[in-house]
Design a protein around this motif. Structure first.
Motif, short mmCIF file in Angstrom:
data_model
loop_
_atom_site.label_atom_id
_atom_site.label_comp_id
_atom_site.label_asym_id
_atom_site.label_seq_id
_atom_site.Cartn_x
_atom_site.Cartn_y
_atom_site.Cartn_z
N MET A 1 0.63 -1.21 0.15
CA MET A 1 0.05 -0.16 -0.09
C MET A 1 0.91 1.15 0.00
SD MET A 1 -1.58 1.46 3.23
CE MET A 1 0.17 1.22 3.63
N TYR A 175 15.61 8.33 5.28
CA TYR A 175 14.58 7.86 5.80
C TYR A 175 13.94 8.67 6.94
CZ TYR A 175 16.22 3.94 3.51
OH TYR A 175 16.64 3.13 2.31
N ASP A 176 15.01 9.59 7.40
CA ASP A 176 14.01 10.91 8.15
C ASP A 176 13.30 11.77 7.33
OD1 ASP A 176 15.51 9.87 10.24
OD2 ASP A 176 17.28 11.21 10.37
N PRO A 179 10.54 8.57 4.93
CA PRO A 179 10.41 7.28 5.31
C PRO A 179 9.93 6.32 4.38
CG PRO A 179 9.01 8.88 6.76
CD PRO A 179 9.76 9.57 5.83
N GLN A 180 9.17 6.71 3.75
CA GLN A 180 8.00 5.86 2.66
C GLN A 180 9.22 5.15 1.63
OE1 GLN A 180 6.58 8.53 3.88
NE2 GLN A 180 4.91 7.48 4.84
N GLN B 433 0.88 -4.64 10.92
CA GLN B 433 1.38 -3.87 9.59
C GLN B 433 2.79 -3.68 9.84
OE1 GLN B 433 -0.64 -1.17 7.76
NE2 GLN B 433 -2.73 -1.77 8.37
N GLY B 439 10.09 5.60 10.65
CA GLY B 439 9.54 6.75 10.25
C GLY B 439 8.07 6.48 9.57
N ALA B 440 8.13 5.41 8.82
CA ALA B 440 7.16 5.18 7.92
C ALA B 440 5.90 4.50 8.89
CB ALA B 440 7.34 3.90 6.74
N ASP B 443 4.17 7.90 10.16
CA ASP B 443 3.36 8.38 9.01
C ASP B 443 2.38 7.67 9.00
OD1 ASP B 443 5.39 10.22 8.68
OD2 ASP B 443 5.96 9.56 6.76
N GLU B 449 -3.84 5.30 9.05
CA GLU B 449 -3.92 3.87 8.62
C GLU B 449 -3.71 2.84 9.68
OE1 GLU B 449 -0.80 3.91 5.77
OE2 GLU B 449 -1.67 5.44 4.61
#
Lengths: 288, 586
Positions: A1, A175-176, A179-180, B433, B439-440, B443, B449
């Motif tokens: 996702m 990544y700071d 991050p995605q 998940q 970090g992700a 978010d 989510e």
């Protein structure tokens, strides 16, 4: 996702860059000609593309084997050496990170992800639009060499990047800030594979080939040069690679371009066949 | 006459020169010979292994600081990052390290030291004596405290003092569990242990929702292996314990009967406990859970080869708890009698907290697949059959694992159940998940989510959660700690004095405030330095008065001072040459 979102955004941004660059650098006339003759063009460089696909498939399918071989059997962890080399030299990663500003971080994150993707894809379009397919074949073979040699190094050595060694001294800026992107880089690579930097080697390959083909696309030389150097710097600025990885990446690019320019897949295949035939082939029964 | 003649003839000069050269050369030769004949002591070198920052930022930072401080003391120190699964292999399975920095989940009871330090485990895998320590004093003390009924605290105190002087390992700081959660969710504690999840799901203020609780976490390969008895892989904390139930759970210091309905103790010559199981217990595959499974579990944990390998192949987890049990006799299908060798009740009940395994699944895993390694230890167990409140739903990928409610679980229906289950459950299961980095998940939380993160969020993200809208931050002190472990087979680290000085070379206060952003408590008391956050049994003032010298940091603001640190090594009779710390022998 999260991965799908990142990919979609990447596709949009890079597509926009590619369209712009194609119009400006390649020009409408060449595009139309290329579109007309796409069939023979594809057929001409089928073999190099097949070689690239084979190497990529090999990389993808042997992930687990390579990982076990690298981490459990060979266990050559060279991270301390890479770190020591960086320290002994002049601490390039630390120096680069000391210039850290928000704008610079955004720039390098952009270059590392979008700029890099653009840099890798655009030459395919540009060389495809030429009258001869020699340049495209060279490019594909050089990329193949990059991946193949890179895979050998990644199997032989375990190496972690600066941000993984000391998060206090080296910041993991990528990544700071974004991050995605981890979802993306995670899919493509592992954090034990930093020596050499494939980001650097592929970018430099594109730049060196741009120099080789400077008479065809003079504008592409400075554009790819600036981008390639920025990509190499970004890998260090973002705390992903050591200076040694970047040097090794550049050397790998030189070797790959040399292979790409001086050899052809046909030639290599024929050579291999000859060797195999002379070693294994039954000597003809009747000497006469 | 003015002819004085040359004061020295050429011949004389030559002779003199050659004689001088010869004697000079002779001196030189002598030095060369003696250097060749006796190898002088070399610099002490140590490799510090720990996980990369991707896996654990704090461990990487501590190791890095430690390397700098060792170097200041003249040690040739290298810092080698190594992936979590591989670190556990190197440290816990192979013993291939000099110094390691790792996070320990916490010691549940003083007796946990038995597994960690007893020399009988020196060749065993897992958290069983990873320091390769062989110390008879430690062994004696560990055995005495097991059987002691009256003076156990005294025994433990003696052990503690001995451990402080010999320092097989040292604790840096105790971490706080930290998580971010959606504001409308009532989160009592950051979820880590199974009971934390149970409590969270039971909160009536999280009024019933017919969807799973969405939990975010990060890491590599977390869903690849769901083996409850293996140690060589990183795992999602608490997950396996939600799938496998023990006879009793330790909750807030109490032992709460879980699969057990009742336990009656019998203190004769031998301590014995009669355990009655709850009625109607079943496994996730609908087969019934009975006394045979319980007896099988204790036997199997002690020898996963079921007698085919000489000396047995014990499971690398729960070893100290399993070793408390001498035998398990099956009464009827719901009762077993557990016998303990000289052990006090206080210690013996720890044995009831191991997960019970289904005999019909694990009995077939006793085949030896490699050198002293059985199928049971090698299997990924990707379709776990447990008896827990949850079972793994079919959909499992690298980035997601879903636990669905196990509706037939006795504790879901009966009224006679532990208090912690009051109101359970307001959600339809739990879905984890897994993001590539912390970090992700932050978010994902801010974007709504996920409902919350696990309690393993690094402190660097505390600020971004506090600033974000619609989310809250929950933290709680835990028993988990960061430790520095030494290989006592190392030529120099074999000396307790060296380990002690090495343990001084980290500024714990500085680490807790700077590295952990205050979400940690530095180890300051003797008990804390060996792994016990709350020093409940550390009452004697004698121990407290001796201000642990381990805490005297030779430097300031985290950085060791070369002069001061070298003085520490000189004090234990080590020598320096050109600012380089020399090996003691050679």
């Amino acid at each position: 996702m999260a991965l799908a979102d990142v990919l979609l955004e990447l596709a949009f941004v890079v597509a926009a860059m590619l369209v712009t660059a194609t119009l400006v650098i390649v020009g409408p006339r060449r595009i139309v000609a290329a579109a007309r003759g796409f069939r023979w063009r594809l057929e001409t460089c089928l073999l190099p593309f097949a070689a690239l696909v084979v190497v990529l498939l090999l990389r993808w399918s042997t992930q687990d084997i390579v990982r076990r071989l690298e981490r459990r059997v060979l266990q050559n962890n060279i991270t301390p050496q890479l770190f020591a080399f960086d320290q002994a030299l002049f601490e390039p990663v630390t120096i680069l990170q000391s210039f850290q500003t928000e704008a610079l971080t955004s720039f390098f994150v952009f270059v590392y992800i979008y700029g890099y993707a653009f840099l890798l894809i655009f030459p395919f379009i540009a060389y495809f639009a030429l009258e001869e397919m020699d340049e495209l074949s060279t490019l594909v073979l050089a990329f193949t060499a990059n991946y193949a040699i890179g895979l050998i190094f990644y199997t032989l050595f375990i190496a972690f990047g600066p941000r993984n060694v000391d998060p206090m001294a080296f910041e993991g800026l990528l990544y700071d800030a974004f991050p995605q992107s981890g979802a993306l880089t995670h899919e493509v690579n592992q954090n034990t594979n930093v020596f050499p930097s494939l980001h650097t080697s592929l970018s430099m390959t594109v730049f060196f080939l741009a120099w080789v083909t400077r008479t065809k696309y003079p504008v592409w030389v400075p554009v790819s040069g600036v981008l390639a150097v920025s990509v190499a710097l970004s890998t260090m600025y973002l705390g992903i690679h050591w200076f040694s990885d970047v040097i090794a990446g550049t050397l790998l690019a030189i070797v790959s371009v040399y292979i790409g320019v001086n050899y052809t897949v046909e030639g290599i295949v024929a050579g291999v066949r000859e060797v195999v035939a002379s070693r294994l082939g039954p000597p003809s029964a009747d000497g006469e | 006459m003015d002819d004085v003649g040359p004061p020295t003839t050429r011949r004389q000069l030559l002779a003199g020169a050659s004689a001088g050269a010869a004697s000079a050369l002779a001196g030189c030769w002598e030095r060369l010979w003696s250097e060749a004949e006796t190898t002088g002591p070399e610099q002490i070198s140590m490799t510090i292994k720990t996980v990369p920052a991707d896996d654990d930022e704090l461990a990487a930072t501590i190791a890095s600081q430690l390397r700098e401080n060792y170097e200041a003391a003249g040690i040739d120190a290298t810092h080698e990052p190594i992936a979590e699964a591989e670190l556990y292999r190197d440290v816990l399975l192979e013993g291939d390290y000099d110094v390691f920095v790792a996070r320990h989940p916490g010691l549940d009871e003083a007796d946990a030291l038995y597994g960690l330090l007893h020399s009988r485990y020196v060749s065993e895998h897992g958290w069983q004596n990873p320091f390769q320590l062989t110390d008879v004093v430690v062994d004696d003390a560990l055995e005495t405290q097991r059987s002691a009924t009256v003076d156990r605290d005294d025994d433990l105190e003696e052990l503690l003092e001995h451990l402080l002087t010999t320092t097989p390992y040292t604790v840096v700081a105790y971490t706080d569990a930290l998580c971010g959660a959606a504001e409308e969710l009532d989160v009592p504690v950051p979820p880590k242990r199974p009971q934390d999840y149970v409590r969270l799901l039971a909160r009536s203020s999280n009024d019933s929702r017919d969807r799973p609780l969405e939990v975010g976490t990060y890491g590599e390969g977390l869903t690849e292996r769901l083996n409850p008895i293996a140690v060589d892989r990183s795992r999602l904390e608490g997950l396996v314990d939600l799938l496998y139930d023990p006879l009793a759970r330790q909750i807030d210091g109490d032992y709460v009967p879980w699969l057990a309905d009742d336990v009656t103790w019998e203190e004769g010559r031998r301590l014995r406990a009669e355990v009655t199981l709850r009625e109607g217990l079943t496994w996730h595959d609908d087969k019934s859970l009975d006394a045979d499974d319980v007896a099988f579990t204790y036997e199997f944990l002690g020898d996963t080869s079921m007698g085919t390998v000489d000396g047995g192949v014990p499971a690398p987890r729960f070893r100290d708890r399993q070793s408390l049990v001498e035998s398990v006799d099956v009464g009827d299908s719901r009762t077993v009698t557990v016998s303990f060798p000289e052990t006090s009740r206080e210690v013996a009940r720890r044995a009831f907290t191991v997960p019970i395994l289904p005999e019909h699944v694990w009995a077939d895993r006793s085949d030896v697949v490699a050198n002293r390694r059985t199928e049971a230890l090698a299997t990924d167990n990707d379709d776990p059959v447990g008896s827990g409140l949850f079972r793994v739903a079919d959909v499992t990928t690298d980035v997601e694992i879903e636990l669905e409610p196990f509706d037939d679980h006795v504790l879901r229906t009966t009224t006679d159940r532990p208090d912690v289950l009051e109101g359970f459950s307001q959600f339809e299961g739990i879905r984890f998940q897994i993001a590539p980095n912390p970090g992700a998940i932050v978010d994902a939380l801010v974007d709504g989510e996920i409902d919350l993160t696990t309690g393993e969020l690094p402190p660097t993200y505390a600020e971004s959660i506090r600033e974000a809208d619609g989310v809250t931050r929950v933290s709680e002190p835990t028993d988990a700690f960061y430790m520095i472990g030494y290989n006592s087979q190392h030529a120099e680290l074999g000396h307790p004095h060296v380990r002690r000085v090495c343990s001084q070379l980290l500024d714990r206060e500085h680490a807790a405030t700077e590295f952990f952003d205050g979400f940690a408590e530095p180890a300051t008391t003797p008990a804390q330095l060996v792994g016990f956050r709350d020093d409940a049994w550390d009452r004697d003032d004698d121990v407290d008065d001796t201000e642990p010298e381990l805490l005297e940091f030779p430097g300031s603001d985290g950085a060791a001072d070369p002069g001061q640190s070298r003085a520490l090594f000189r004090a234990i009779h080590y020598n320096y040459e050109d600012d380089v710390l020399l090996e003691s022998s050679g």
